[in-house]
Design a protein around this motif. Structure first.
Motif, PDB file in Angstrom:
ATOM      1  N   ALA A 163       1.006  -1.298   0.095  1.00  0.00           N
ATOM      2  CA  ALA A 163       0.162  -0.448  -0.085  1.00  0.00           C
ATOM      3  C   ALA A 163       1.057   0.951  -0.516  1.00  0.00           C
ATOM      4  CB  ALA A 163      -0.900  -0.236   1.029  1.00  0.00           C
ATOM      5  N   LYS A 164       1.723   1.736   0.419  1.00  0.00           N
ATOM      6  CA  LYS A 164       2.878   2.671   1.007  1.00  0.00           C
ATOM      7  C   LYS A 164       3.763   2.426  -1.003  1.00  0.00           C
ATOM      8  CE  LYS A 164       2.905   3.264   5.171  1.00  0.00           C
ATOM      9  NZ  LYS A 164       2.851   4.831   5.987  1.00  0.00           N
ATOM     10  N   LEU A 165       3.445   1.401  -1.714  1.00  0.00           N
ATOM     11  CA  LEU A 165       4.339   2.092  -2.955  1.00  0.00           C
ATOM     12  C   LEU A 165       3.776   2.331  -4.049  1.00  0.00           C
ATOM     13  CD1 LEU A 165       6.430  -1.854  -1.782  1.00  0.00           C
ATOM     14  CD2 LEU A 165       7.216   1.324  -1.464  1.00  0.00           C
ATOM     15  N   ARG A 166       2.643   1.630  -3.932  1.00  0.00           N
ATOM     16  CA  ARG A 166       1.360   2.064  -5.206  1.00  0.00           C
ATOM     17  C   ARG A 166       1.854   3.251  -6.415  1.00  0.00           C
ATOM     18  NH1 ARG A 166      -3.234   0.389  -1.654  1.00  0.00           N
ATOM     19  NH2 ARG A 166      -3.549  -1.448  -1.856  1.00  0.00           N
ATOM     20  N   GLU A 167       2.182   4.375  -5.592  1.00  0.00           N
ATOM     21  CA  GLU A 167       2.785   5.252  -6.468  1.00  0.00           C
ATOM     22  C   GLU A 167       3.971   5.111  -7.577  1.00  0.00           C
ATOM     23  OE1 GLU A 167       4.702   9.079  -4.760  1.00  0.00           O
ATOM     24  OE2 GLU A 167       3.775   7.766  -2.879  1.00  0.00           O
ATOM     25  N   TYR A 168       4.332   4.081  -6.820  1.00  0.00           N
ATOM     26  CA  TYR A 168       5.551   4.043  -7.988  1.00  0.00           C
ATOM     27  C   TYR A 168       5.322   2.141  -9.106  1.00  0.00           C
ATOM     28  CZ  TYR A 168       8.249   6.546  -3.945  1.00  0.00           C
ATOM     29  OH  TYR A 168       7.834   7.535  -3.500  1.00  0.00           O
ATOM     30  N   SER A 169       5.961   2.283 -10.063  1.00  0.00           N
ATOM     31  CA  SER A 169       6.196   1.639 -10.785  1.00  0.00           C
ATOM     32  C   SER A 169       5.985   0.285 -10.202  1.00  0.00           C
ATOM     33  CB  SER A 169       6.525   1.612 -12.142  1.00  0.00           C
ATOM     34  OG  SER A 169       7.424   2.050 -12.043  1.00  0.00           O
ATOM     35  N   MET A 170       6.096  -0.852 -10.616  1.00  0.00           N
ATOM     36  CA  MET A 170       6.841  -2.092 -10.333  1.00  0.00           C
ATOM     37  C   MET A 170       8.322  -2.233 -10.100  1.00  0.00           C
ATOM     38  SD  MET A 170       4.704  -4.148  -8.404  1.00  0.00           S
ATOM     39  CE  MET A 170       5.117  -5.236  -8.669  1.00  0.00           C
ATOM     40  N   ASP A 171       8.539  -1.761 -11.641  1.00  0.00           N
ATOM     41  CA  ASP A 171      10.284  -2.130 -11.865  1.00  0.00           C
ATOM     42  C   ASP A 171      10.614  -0.569 -11.818  1.00  0.00           C
ATOM     43  OD1 ASP A 171       9.063   0.779 -13.264  1.00  0.00           O
ATOM     44  OD2 ASP A 171      10.120  -0.204 -15.444  1.00  0.00           O
ATOM     45  N   THR A 172      10.408  -0.024 -10.276  1.00  0.00           N
ATOM     46  CA  THR A 172      10.862   1.387  -9.681  1.00  0.00           C
ATOM     47  C   THR A 172      12.135   0.341  -8.580  1.00  0.00           C
ATOM     48  OG1 THR A 172       9.754   2.581  -9.902  1.00  0.00           O
ATOM     49  CG2 THR A 172      10.965   3.446  -8.189  1.00  0.00           C
ATOM     50  N   LEU A 173      13.458   1.004  -9.211  1.00  0.00           N
ATOM     51  CA  LEU A 173      14.883   0.568  -8.442  1.00  0.00           C
ATOM     52  C   LEU A 173      14.502   1.708  -6.527  1.00  0.00           C
ATOM     53  CD1 LEU A 173      16.748  -0.784  -7.626  1.00  0.00           C
ATOM     54  CD2 LEU A 173      17.702   1.137  -8.792  1.00  0.00           C
ATOM     55  N   PHE A 174      14.173   0.800  -5.553  1.00  0.00           N
ATOM     56  CA  PHE A 174      14.777   0.792  -4.570  1.00  0.00           C
ATOM     57  C   PHE A 174      16.356   0.827  -3.923  1.00  0.00           C
ATOM     58  CE2 PHE A 174       9.695   0.361  -4.776  1.00  0.00           C
ATOM     59  CZ  PHE A 174       9.558   2.017  -4.562  1.00  0.00           C
ATOM     60  N   VAL A 175      16.191   1.783  -3.416  1.00  0.00           N
ATOM     61  CA  VAL A 175      18.255   2.536  -2.767  1.00  0.00           C
ATOM     62  C   VAL A 175      17.730   2.042  -1.488  1.00  0.00           C
ATOM     63  CG1 VAL A 175      20.624   2.734  -2.712  1.00  0.00           C
ATOM     64  CG2 VAL A 175      18.995   2.638  -5.151  1.00  0.00           C
ATOM     65  N   VAL A 176      17.896   1.251  -0.211  1.00  0.00           N
ATOM     66  CA  VAL A 176      18.147   1.657   0.692  1.00  0.00           C
ATOM     67  C   VAL A 176      19.245   1.474   2.031  1.00  0.00           C
ATOM     68  CG1 VAL A 176      15.593   0.224   0.403  1.00  0.00           C
ATOM     69  CG2 VAL A 176      17.689  -1.456   1.546  1.00  0.00           C
TER      70      VAL A 176
ATOM     71  N   ARG B 153      10.596  -9.170  -1.554  1.00  0.00           N
ATOM     72  CA  ARG B 153       9.349 -10.350  -1.384  1.00  0.00           C
ATOM     73  C   ARG B 153       8.134  -9.764  -2.076  1.00  0.00           C
ATOM     74  NH1 ARG B 153       9.304 -14.516   2.155  1.00  0.00           N
ATOM     75  NH2 ARG B 153      11.553 -14.425   3.708  1.00  0.00           N
ATOM     76  N   LEU B 154       7.983  -8.000  -2.231  1.00  0.00           N
ATOM     77  CA  LEU B 154       6.624  -7.570  -2.880  1.00  0.00           C
ATOM     78  C   LEU B 154       6.620  -7.323  -4.433  1.00  0.00           C
ATOM     79  CD1 LEU B 154       6.168  -5.050  -0.104  1.00  0.00           C
ATOM     80  CD2 LEU B 154       4.353  -6.392  -0.205  1.00  0.00           C
ATOM     81  N   GLY B 155       8.381  -8.329  -4.661  1.00  0.00           N
ATOM     82  CA  GLY B 155       8.865  -8.329  -6.473  1.00  0.00           C
ATOM     83  C   GLY B 155       9.288  -6.847  -6.686  1.00  0.00           C
ATOM     84  N   ARG B 156      10.172  -6.267  -6.209  1.00  0.00           N
ATOM     85  CA  ARG B 156      10.495  -4.946  -6.441  1.00  0.00           C
ATOM     86  C   ARG B 156      11.645  -4.814  -6.431  1.00  0.00           C
ATOM     87  NH1 ARG B 156       6.910  -1.179  -6.643  1.00  0.00           N
ATOM     88  NH2 ARG B 156       4.657  -1.473  -5.962  1.00  0.00           N
ATOM     89  N   PRO B 157      12.218  -4.095  -6.888  1.00  0.00           N
ATOM     90  CA  PRO B 157      14.090  -3.821  -7.375  1.00  0.00           C
ATOM     91  C   PRO B 157      14.211  -3.324  -6.086  1.00  0.00           C
ATOM     92  CG  PRO B 157      12.931  -3.542  -9.724  1.00  0.00           C
ATOM     93  CD  PRO B 157      11.332  -3.279  -8.562  1.00  0.00           C
ATOM     94  N   VAL B 158      15.902  -3.408  -6.121  1.00  0.00           N
ATOM     95  CA  VAL B 158      16.749  -3.492  -4.307  1.00  0.00           C
ATOM     96  C   VAL B 158      17.677  -3.542  -4.775  1.00  0.00           C
ATOM     97  CG1 VAL B 158      15.698  -5.592  -3.105  1.00  0.00           C
ATOM     98  CG2 VAL B 158      16.268  -2.816  -2.369  1.00  0.00           C
ATOM     99  N   LYS B 159      18.212  -2.033  -4.053  1.00  0.00           N
ATOM    100  CA  LYS B 159      19.416  -2.224  -3.797  1.00  0.00           C
ATOM    101  C   LYS B 159      20.251  -1.874  -2.557  1.00  0.00           C
ATOM    102  CE  LYS B 159      22.298  -2.089  -8.645  1.00  0.00           C
ATOM    103  NZ  LYS B 159      22.967  -1.677  -9.175  1.00  0.00           N
ATOM    104  N   LEU B 160      20.903  -2.137  -1.889  1.00  0.00           N
ATOM    105  CA  LEU B 160      21.261  -1.558  -0.428  1.00  0.00           C
ATOM    106  C   LEU B 160      22.433  -0.666  -0.939  1.00  0.00           C
ATOM    107  CD1 LEU B 160      21.240  -2.547   2.829  1.00  0.00           C
ATOM    108  CD2 LEU B 160      23.002  -3.740   2.662  1.00  0.00           C
ATOM    109  N   MET B 161      22.303   0.831   0.358  1.00  0.00           N
ATOM    110  CA  MET B 161      23.731   1.671   0.127  1.00  0.00           C
ATOM    111  C   MET B 161      24.681   1.116   0.781  1.00  0.00           C
ATOM    112  SD  MET B 161      23.470   5.505   0.258  1.00  0.00           S
ATOM    113  CE  MET B 161      24.037   5.665   1.871  1.00  0.00           C
ATOM    114  N   ILE B 162      25.079   0.284   0.740  1.00  0.00           N
ATOM    115  CA  ILE B 162      26.517   0.270   1.973  1.00  0.00           C
ATOM    116  C   ILE B 162      26.849   1.090   2.482  1.00  0.00           C
ATOM    117  CG2 ILE B 162      26.783  -2.452   0.995  1.00  0.00           C
ATOM    118  CD1 ILE B 162      29.477  -1.047  -0.425  1.00  0.00           C
ATOM    119  N   GLY B 163      26.923   0.761   4.091  1.00  0.00           N
ATOM    120  CA  GLY B 163      27.792   2.269   4.585  1.00  0.00           C
ATOM    121  C   GLY B 163      26.489   3.018   5.428  1.00  0.00           C
ATOM    122  N   GLY B 164      25.653   2.948   4.953  1.00  0.00           N
ATOM    123  CA  GLY B 164      24.047   3.982   5.557  1.00  0.00           C
ATOM    124  C   GLY B 164      24.777   5.921   6.132  1.00  0.00           C
TER     125      GLY B 164
END
Length: 129
Positions: free
Chosen positions: A74-87, A106-117
């Motif tokens: 529900a929080k991601l609905r405004e983003y297309s399914m191919d939107t890359l998220f970097v966390v 798990r929600l089928g979203r592309p994701v990468k981790l920003m190492i180091g935070g």
């Protein structure tokens, strides 16, 4: 007697290549995120997955706050399914970004981790908003 470093032999080069090259599909670093923002080439959504209180105390400029426990479709609905998220989260001592990446995957979203935070961001000499 070998050192604890060499007691377990290094992987063969072909295996090392696969391992290290594949890490770029899972991770990016603070310098690359900073460069993308500076060049206005933001083709991803940067998520600070810490608490709102920590986000308010300082966050990577351009990051949106979405605590990892609140990542739901529900929080991601405004983003297309191919939107890359970097966390990212606080830093290497925090597994919040890994938890967020797992939730997004798990929600089928592309994701990468920003190492180091945040720690890595500051170590690079970048400022927080």
């Amino acid at each position: 007697m070998p050192s604890s470093v060499s007691a377990v032999p290094a992987a063969p080069s072909d295996q090392a290549l696969v391992h290290f090259a594949s890490s770029f599909t899972f991770e990016t670093d603070c310098a690359d995120v900073h460069a993308a923002f500076a060049a206005q080439e933001q083709d991803f959504v940067l998520l600070d997955v810490r608490s709102p209180a920590l986000y308010a105390r300082g966050h990577v400029p351009g990051a949106l706050n979405l605590p990892q426990g609140k990542i739901v479709e529900a929080k991601l609905r405004e983003y297309s399914m191919d939107t890359l998220f970097v966390v990212y989260c606080a830093g290497p001592h925090c597994n919040g970004a890994h938890r967020a990446a797992e939730r997004l995957a798990r929600l089928g979203r592309p994701v990468k981790l920003m190492i180091g935070g945040v720690t890595g961001w500051l170590d690079e000499g970048f400022t927080l908003a």
